[in-house]
Design an enzyme around this catalytic site. Structure first.
Site, mmCIF file in Angstrom:
data_model
loop_
_atom_site.group_PDB
_atom_site.id
_atom_site.type_symbol
_atom_site.label_atom_id
_atom_site.label_comp_id
_atom_site.label_asym_id
_atom_site.label_seq_id
_atom_site.Cartn_x
_atom_site.Cartn_y
_atom_site.Cartn_z
ATOM 1 N N TYR A 249 74.483 20.429 43.755
ATOM 2 C CA TYR A 249 73.307 20.809 44.544
ATOM 3 C C TYR A 249 71.975 20.289 43.999
ATOM 4 O O TYR A 249 70.934 20.515 44.609
ATOM 5 C CB TYR A 249 73.257 22.347 44.667
ATOM 6 C CG TYR A 249 74.472 22.912 45.380
ATOM 7 C CD1 TYR A 249 74.713 22.615 46.723
ATOM 8 C CD2 TYR A 249 75.391 23.721 44.717
ATOM 9 C CE1 TYR A 249 75.827 23.112 47.380
ATOM 10 C CE2 TYR A 249 76.508 24.232 45.362
ATOM 11 C CZ TYR A 249 76.726 23.920 46.692
ATOM 12 O OH TYR A 249 77.834 24.406 47.347
ATOM 13 N N GLU B 154 71.552 23.174 61.815
ATOM 14 C CA GLU B 154 72.388 23.539 60.658
ATOM 15 C C GLU B 154 72.203 22.493 59.560
ATOM 16 O O GLU B 154 72.280 21.299 59.818
ATOM 17 C CB GLU B 154 73.856 23.577 61.114
ATOM 18 C CG GLU B 154 74.828 23.836 59.982
ATOM 19 C CD GLU B 154 76.297 23.785 60.447
ATOM 20 O OE1 GLU B 154 76.576 23.828 61.665
ATOM 21 O OE2 GLU B 154 77.160 23.687 59.561
ATOM 22 N N ARG C 188 72.369 26.474 39.879
ATOM 23 C CA ARG C 188 73.715 26.601 40.444
ATOM 24 C C ARG C 188 74.357 25.219 40.606
ATOM 25 O O ARG C 188 73.864 24.380 41.373
ATOM 26 C CB ARG C 188 73.585 27.258 41.823
ATOM 27 C CG ARG C 188 74.866 27.306 42.595
ATOM 28 C CD ARG C 188 74.627 27.649 44.055
ATOM 29 N NE ARG C 188 75.891 27.736 44.756
ATOM 30 C CZ ARG C 188 76.037 27.726 46.055
ATOM 31 N NH1 ARG C 188 74.975 27.643 46.833
ATOM 32 N NH2 ARG C 188 77.217 27.800 46.616
ATOM 33 N N ARG D 198 84.353 17.681 50.374
ATOM 34 C CA ARG D 198 84.658 18.741 49.410
ATOM 35 C C ARG D 198 85.937 19.495 49.809
ATOM 36 O O ARG D 198 86.748 18.956 50.555
ATOM 37 C CB ARG D 198 83.434 19.677 49.289
ATOM 38 C CG ARG D 198 82.182 18.924 48.833
ATOM 39 C CD ARG D 198 80.994 19.841 48.668
ATOM 40 N NE ARG D 198 81.242 20.874 47.669
ATOM 41 C CZ ARG D 198 80.520 21.994 47.555
ATOM 42 N NH1 ARG D 198 79.500 22.193 48.384
ATOM 43 N NH2 ARG D 198 80.797 22.882 46.634
ATOM 44 N N PRO E 71 73.686 32.893 51.387
ATOM 45 C CA PRO E 71 74.064 33.375 50.057
ATOM 46 C C PRO E 71 74.107 32.290 48.979
ATOM 47 O O PRO E 71 74.511 31.163 49.248
ATOM 48 C CB PRO E 71 75.469 33.952 50.280
ATOM 49 C CG PRO E 71 75.960 33.317 51.539
ATOM 50 C CD PRO E 71 74.746 33.088 52.380
ATOM 51 N N ASN E 72 73.671 32.690 47.799
ATOM 52 C CA ASN E 72 73.678 31.870 46.580
ATOM 53 C C ASN E 72 72.645 30.748 46.559
ATOM 54 O O ASN E 72 72.489 30.072 45.546
ATOM 55 C CB ASN E 72 75.083 31.285 46.308
ATOM 56 C CG ASN E 72 76.112 32.390 46.140
ATOM 57 O OD1 ASN E 72 75.924 33.279 45.316
ATOM 58 N ND2 ASN E 72 77.172 32.371 46.926
ATOM 59 N N HIS F 56 73.094 21.356 55.381
ATOM 60 C CA HIS F 56 73.789 21.527 54.102
ATOM 61 C C HIS F 56 73.286 20.486 53.121
ATOM 62 O O HIS F 56 73.077 19.319 53.499
ATOM 63 C CB HIS F 56 75.309 21.401 54.259
ATOM 64 C CG HIS F 56 75.852 22.405 55.203
ATOM 65 N ND1 HIS F 56 75.998 23.728 54.864
ATOM 66 C CD2 HIS F 56 76.220 22.309 56.502
ATOM 67 C CE1 HIS F 56 76.463 24.394 55.912
ATOM 68 N NE2 HIS F 56 76.596 23.555 56.929
ATOM 69 N N ALA G 140 78.051 29.638 52.387
ATOM 70 C CA ALA G 140 79.481 29.844 52.664
ATOM 71 C C ALA G 140 79.736 30.573 53.987
ATOM 72 O O ALA G 140 80.811 30.415 54.574
ATOM 73 C CB ALA G 140 80.124 30.606 51.507
ATOM 74 N N ASN H 11 70.487 26.944 56.540
ATOM 75 C CA ASN H 11 71.599 26.648 55.633
ATOM 76 C C ASN H 11 72.291 27.985 55.404
ATOM 77 O O ASN H 11 71.816 28.825 54.639
ATOM 78 C CB ASN H 11 71.110 26.056 54.312
ATOM 79 C CG ASN H 11 72.284 25.655 53.411
ATOM 80 O OD1 ASN H 11 73.439 26.015 53.676
ATOM 81 N ND2 ASN H 11 71.983 24.912 52.348
HETATM 82 C C1 DQA Z 1 76.201 24.527 51.294
HETATM 83 C C2 DQA Z 1 77.694 24.179 51.406
HETATM 84 C C3 DQA Z 1 78.553 25.437 51.495
HETATM 85 O O1 DQA Z 1 79.914 25.095 51.571
HETATM 86 C C4 DQA Z 1 78.340 26.298 50.265
HETATM 87 O O2 DQA Z 1 79.081 27.499 50.375
HETATM 88 C C5 DQA Z 1 76.907 26.571 49.978
HETATM 89 C C6 DQA Z 1 75.950 25.487 50.136
HETATM 90 C C7 DQA Z 1 75.324 23.284 51.074
HETATM 91 O O3 DQA Z 1 74.126 23.389 51.258
HETATM 92 O O4 DQA Z 1 75.841 22.222 50.705
HETATM 93 O O5 DQA Z 1 76.537 27.660 49.569
HETATM 94 O O6 DQA Z 1 75.791 25.149 52.499
#
Ligand code: DQA
Length: 148
Positions: free
Chosen positions: A23, A99, A18, A108, A10-11, A101, A78, A75
């Site tokens: 990011y 995994e 964003r 954070r 998501p997102n 990020h 959240a 990725n």
């Molecule tokens: C993320 C880190 C997560 O905590 C966050 O909710 C994201 C992006 C990252 O790529 O740093 O959506 O996965």
């Protein structure tokens, strides 16, 4: 030909606009294009999937074995921090998952320090901006080549 599935939760479709201070300014399309090229140079096929929905991500993971996916780079956004359903989906397939990020989640908010998927993935790469994805791709390709 080996096939790697890159999945974004998501997102992550909002990358580029964003929270760029966290990011960066690279868009998801740019990231995917970069990974496609990196994999193609090694003779590896790629597929990409982004969803804002937990169920969409779970469905895609479940389908991975029948779609002959050799590796998943994920990725989970959240969902990483609380989706037991996603964790169970990863555990239910034999396909190895890396995994990823973009940000260093450990520097954070505290709620980002925990990854419920960590125990069922092969490893984590985080905190290197979009290079986290390239490092994951490098690793997945290396593992696949070692199997040949
Ligand atoms: C993320 C880190 C997560 O905590 C966050 O909710 C994201 C992006 C990252 O790529 O740093 O959506 O996965």
């Amino acid at each position: 030909m080996n096939k790697i599935l890159v999945m974004h939760g998501p997102n992550l479709n909002m990358l580029g606009t964003r929270e760029p201070e966290i990011y960066g300014s690279t868009t998801l399309q740019d990231i995917n294009a970069m990974l496609r090229e990196q994999a193609a140079a090694a003779g590896v096929e790629t597929e990409f999937y982004q969803s804002n929905y937990e169920g969409g991500l779970i469905d895609r993971i479940q389908q991975a074995p029948e779609q002959a996916i050799d590796f998943i780079i994920l990725n989970a956004g959240a969902f990483t921090h609380y989706s037991i359903a996603l964790r169970d989906a990863i555990a239910s397939v034999e396909v190895p998952v890396i995994e990823v990020h973009i940000s260093n989640v450990h520097t954070r908010e505290e709620f980002r320090h925990r990854s419920v998927i960590a125990p069922v993935v092969m490893g984590q790469i985080l905190g290197f901006g979009v290079d986290s994805y390239s490092a994951a791709m490098f690793t997945a390709i290396k593992k696949l080549q070692a199997e040949e």
